[in-house]
Design a protein around this motif. Structure first.
Motif, PDB file in Angstrom:
ATOM      1  N   ILE A 159      85.288 -44.372  38.175  1.00 18.21           N
ATOM      2  CA  ILE A 159      86.072 -44.540  36.959  1.00 18.21           C
ATOM      3  C   ILE A 159      87.021 -43.348  36.830  1.00 18.21           C
ATOM      4  N   PRO A 160      88.322 -43.539  37.006  1.00 24.38           N
ATOM      5  CA  PRO A 160      89.254 -42.420  36.825  1.00 24.38           C
ATOM      6  C   PRO A 160      89.229 -41.940  35.372  1.00 24.38           C
ATOM      7  N   VAL A 161      89.201 -40.647  35.191  1.00 23.78           N
ATOM      8  CA  VAL A 161      89.173 -40.078  33.839  1.00 23.78           C
ATOM      9  C   VAL A 161      90.577 -40.063  33.262  1.00 23.78           C
ATOM     10  N   HIS A 162      90.741 -40.666  32.105  1.00 24.74           N
ATOM     11  CA  HIS A 162      92.044 -40.721  31.453  1.00 24.74           C
ATOM     12  C   HIS A 162      92.196 -39.571  30.453  1.00 24.74           C
ATOM     13  N   GLY A 163      93.437 -39.226  30.180  1.00 28.22           N
ATOM     14  CA  GLY A 163      93.732 -38.247  29.142  1.00 28.22           C
ATOM     15  C   GLY A 163      93.977 -36.843  29.622  1.00 28.22           C
ATOM     16  N   PHE A 164      93.868 -36.602  30.949  1.00 29.45           N
ATOM     17  CA  PHE A 164      94.045 -35.238  31.457  1.00 29.45           C
ATOM     18  C   PHE A 164      95.103 -35.169  32.567  1.00 29.45           C
ATOM     19  N   LYS A 165      95.928 -36.190  32.699  1.00 31.72           N
ATOM     20  CA  LYS A 165      96.945 -36.182  33.740  1.00 31.72           C
ATOM     21  C   LYS A 165      97.892 -34.994  33.553  1.00 31.72           C
ATOM     22  N   GLY A 166      98.045 -34.201  34.596  1.00 32.80           N
ATOM     23  CA  GLY A 166      98.898 -33.020  34.534  1.00 32.80           C
ATOM     24  C   GLY A 166      98.245 -31.810  33.906  1.00 32.80           C
ATOM     25  N   GLU A 167      97.006 -31.944  33.431  1.00 32.89           N
ATOM     26  CA  GLU A 167      96.288 -30.827  32.803  1.00 32.89           C
ATOM     27  C   GLU A 167      95.310 -30.193  33.796  1.00 32.89           C
ATOM     28  N   THR A 168      94.874 -28.970  33.471  1.00 35.94           N
ATOM     29  CA  THR A 168      93.888 -28.281  34.294  1.00 35.94           C
ATOM     30  C   THR A 168      92.535 -28.330  33.603  1.00 35.94           C
ATOM     31  N   VAL A 169      91.532 -28.805  34.326  1.00 35.05           N
ATOM     32  CA  VAL A 169      90.183 -28.955  33.798  1.00 35.05           C
ATOM     33  C   VAL A 169      89.209 -28.200  34.696  1.00 35.05           C
ATOM     34  N   ALA A 170      88.322 -27.436  34.089  1.00 42.12           N
ATOM     35  CA  ALA A 170      87.293 -26.705  34.842  1.00 42.12           C
ATOM     36  C   ALA A 170      86.015 -27.529  34.882  1.00 42.12           C
ATOM     37  N   VAL A 171      85.319 -27.482  36.013  1.00 43.42           N
ATOM     38  CA  VAL A 171      84.026 -28.148  36.158  1.00 43.42           C
ATOM     39  C   VAL A 171      82.998 -27.095  36.525  1.00 43.42           C
ATOM     40  N   LEU A 172      81.972 -26.955  35.688  1.00 47.23           N
ATOM     41  CA  LEU A 172      80.934 -25.952  35.877  1.00 47.23           C
ATOM     42  C   LEU A 172      79.647 -26.645  36.307  1.00 47.23           C
ATOM     43  N   GLY A 173      79.193 -26.344  37.516  1.00 44.35           N
ATOM     44  CA  GLY A 173      78.013 -26.991  38.062  1.00 44.35           C
ATOM     45  C   GLY A 173      78.420 -28.113  38.989  1.00 44.35           C
ATOM     46  N   LEU A 174      78.080 -28.019  40.269  1.00 44.36           N
ATOM     47  CA  LEU A 174      78.615 -28.932  41.273  1.00 44.36           C
ATOM     48  C   LEU A 174      77.514 -29.721  41.981  1.00 44.36           C
ATOM     49  N   GLY A 175      76.563 -30.191  41.181  1.00 44.49           N
ATOM     50  CA  GLY A 175      75.577 -31.130  41.687  1.00 44.49           C
ATOM     51  C   GLY A 175      76.135 -32.533  41.637  1.00 44.49           C
ATOM     52  N   ARG A 176      75.248 -33.527  41.529  1.00 42.95           N
ATOM     53  CA  ARG A 176      75.678 -34.926  41.556  1.00 42.95           C
ATOM     54  C   ARG A 176      76.691 -35.235  40.455  1.00 42.95           C
ATOM     55  N   SER A 177      76.359 -34.910  39.208  1.00 36.99           N
ATOM     56  CA  SER A 177      77.249 -35.266  38.101  1.00 36.99           C
ATOM     57  C   SER A 177      78.514 -34.423  38.111  1.00 36.99           C
ATOM     58  N   GLY A 178      78.393 -33.143  38.479  1.00 35.62           N
ATOM     59  CA  GLY A 178      79.559 -32.268  38.489  1.00 35.62           C
ATOM     60  C   GLY A 178      80.576 -32.670  39.534  1.00 35.62           C
TER      61      GLY A 178
END
Length: 458
Positions: A2-21
């Motif tokens: 499912i592509p995440v909508h609402g952040f096109k062109g924005e910078t998003v941080a992801v903390l924790g890189l397991g399955r969900s991350g």
């Protein structure tokens, strides 16, 4: 995905890189966001770099400049017992903190499928899998995700007529900014994850948030504890309010919508009249009172989705059960071997001890807060306990009197000793009443070791 909508062109941080991350990072990139990834472990960072993500230490000064949102994996503390340093940095920088569940709901759009969210202390995995099985057996297109199976953003984009079944932990419900389920299920509550929520009240508040802020059209509430009764009362507007379906393994009174399973007989009542009943006692995939409660919750959710009693009953009878949850794995010489490695707390283990008679009980591991005294009323079903774990002596001492105990420490010894002493009609039951992390990576590995040890018996 499912592509995440609402952040096109924005910078998003992801903390924790397991399955969900990692799934969240991929879904954000698919939706046009620039992703900054970080994990405290080198393995997670290496995996992100291998997929082309920029890895940046989010605790470093200035690392969050230009970041609009931080997505946090469930295993990372965001408040208690202490916030992760990167989350403190996000607060200071004014960066919104969310998780993949929040991203899922904000990305569904106007043609969203019906979504059922299931939470609680025990039984939520079985209830989720059972509801998914019921829907599939009835010919519906259903997706199972969340705290079970696939990450929520990893499923295919569901169609308007599909149903998404999400198992949600307290870690997930507590942090999600967007919660818009159609149906919510609360199975039960018992002490768990107390350090993460600063006590039982904080733990319940995290669960309650799904209902209070989610605003579901229908709520299925287990009312065998005071917290469930409180929640059902808060959600109802009148004595007859079909938006709330109460579930119990005892007897309920009142004119509302109720599904009960007293002494193994499931009964559905509406407006004071019984409309359906099913004998659950001979269904092999749902042994014991705790699974009867799960069946009630899944039945109620399926009925709220418009399914009929006969098609639900047929699906209950074909349900194969979940691995590591009251899983019957073998029978040798009249002795049954049952893998309930998911019984990681006292309440779950007590339910397992009530489901069988003449039990050779394999237990032990990383003991949780609250002690083991609540298990003592069920020792009458236990022929002998075989204790495993690095602190087996202390665990055995906490069990107290009332049951014969043998210190085995490791799984192979416990299975061998239990099998050697078992008589026809006995049940060798792995129901640890403790976490697995002293000897195993997770409860699945512990259950797999039990299965392997049983298979290796002469």
């Amino acid at each position: 995905m499912i592509p995440v909508h609402g952040f096109k062109g924005e910078t998003v941080a992801v903390l924790g890189l397991g399955r969900s991350g990692m799934t969240a990072a991929r879904a954000l990139r698919e939706g046009g966001a620039t992703v900054l990834a970080w994990d405290d472990g080198a393995k997670g960072r290496d995996a992100a770099e291998a997929e082309g993500f920029e890895v940046r230490d989010l605790t470093r000064s200035g690392a969050l400049e230009g970041v609009i949102t931080m997505i946090v994996s469930p295993g990372i503390p965001h408040l208690y017992p202490a916030p992760h340093p990167a989350i403190r940095a996000a607060w200071d920088a004014g960066v919104a903190v969310d998780n993949d569940i929040g991203l899922f709901f904000r990305s569904l759009g106007y043609d969203a499928p019906r979504t059922v969210c299931i939470t609680g202390s025990n039984g939520k995995s079985t209830t989720s899998a059972l509801l998914h099985h019921i829907l599939t057996a009835a010919g519906k297109t259903a997706h199972l995700a969340g705290n079970i199976g696939r990450g929520v953003l990893d499923i295919d984009m569901p169609g308007e007529d599909d149903v998404v079944v999400l198992e949600l932990s307290s870690y997930q419900t507590e942090l999600a900014r967007s919660l818009t389920p159609d149906i919510c299920v609360f199975t039960n509550l018992s002490p768990d994850h107390l350090d993460r929520h600063a006590g039982l009240g904080g733990y319940f508040a995290a669960k309650r948030r799904l209902f209070a802020e989610g605003g579901p059209d229908r709520a299925v509430i287990g009312v065998d504890e005071d917290e469930g009764r409180f929640l059902a009362n808060q959600l109802q507007e009148a004595p007859v309010d079909d938006r709330v379906i109460r579930v119990s393994i005892g007897k309920l009174t009142g004119p509302g919508w109720q599904v009960t399973a007293k002494k193994g007989w499931l009964a559905e009542h509406r407006k004071g009249r019984q409309v359906a009943s099913v004998d659950l006692r001979d269904i092999p995939g749902l042994p014991g009172r705790h699974n009867h409660q799960n069946a009630c919750a899944a039945w109620a959710a399926a009925r709220a989705l418009g399914l009929g009693p006969r098609e639900i009953e047929a699906a209950l009878r074909s349900y194969p059960g979940l691995p590591h949850r009251s899983q019957r794995i073998a029978e040798r010489g009249g002795v049954i071997f049952v893998n309930d490695s998911k019984a990681t707390n006292v309440d779950a283990a007590s339910q397992a001890l009530q489901a069988f008679r003449k039990i050779r009980w394999i237990c032990g591991g990383l003991e949780k807060d609250g002690g083991l005294h609540a298990l003592q009323p069920h020792f009458e079903n236990v022929a002998k306990a075989y204790v495993i774990g690095r602190e087996a002596d202390a665990f055995a001492l906490d069990l107290g009197s009332g049951v014969e105990i043998e210190i085995c420490t490791d799984m192979a010894t416990a299975v061998s000793r239990a099998a050697a002493e078992a008589q026809p009609g006995d049940v060798v039951l792995l129901a640890p009443a403790a976490a697995s992390f002293d000897q195993y990576d997770n409860f699945e590995r512990r259950g797999e070791d039990f299965i392997a040890c049983v298979a290796a018996l002469d």
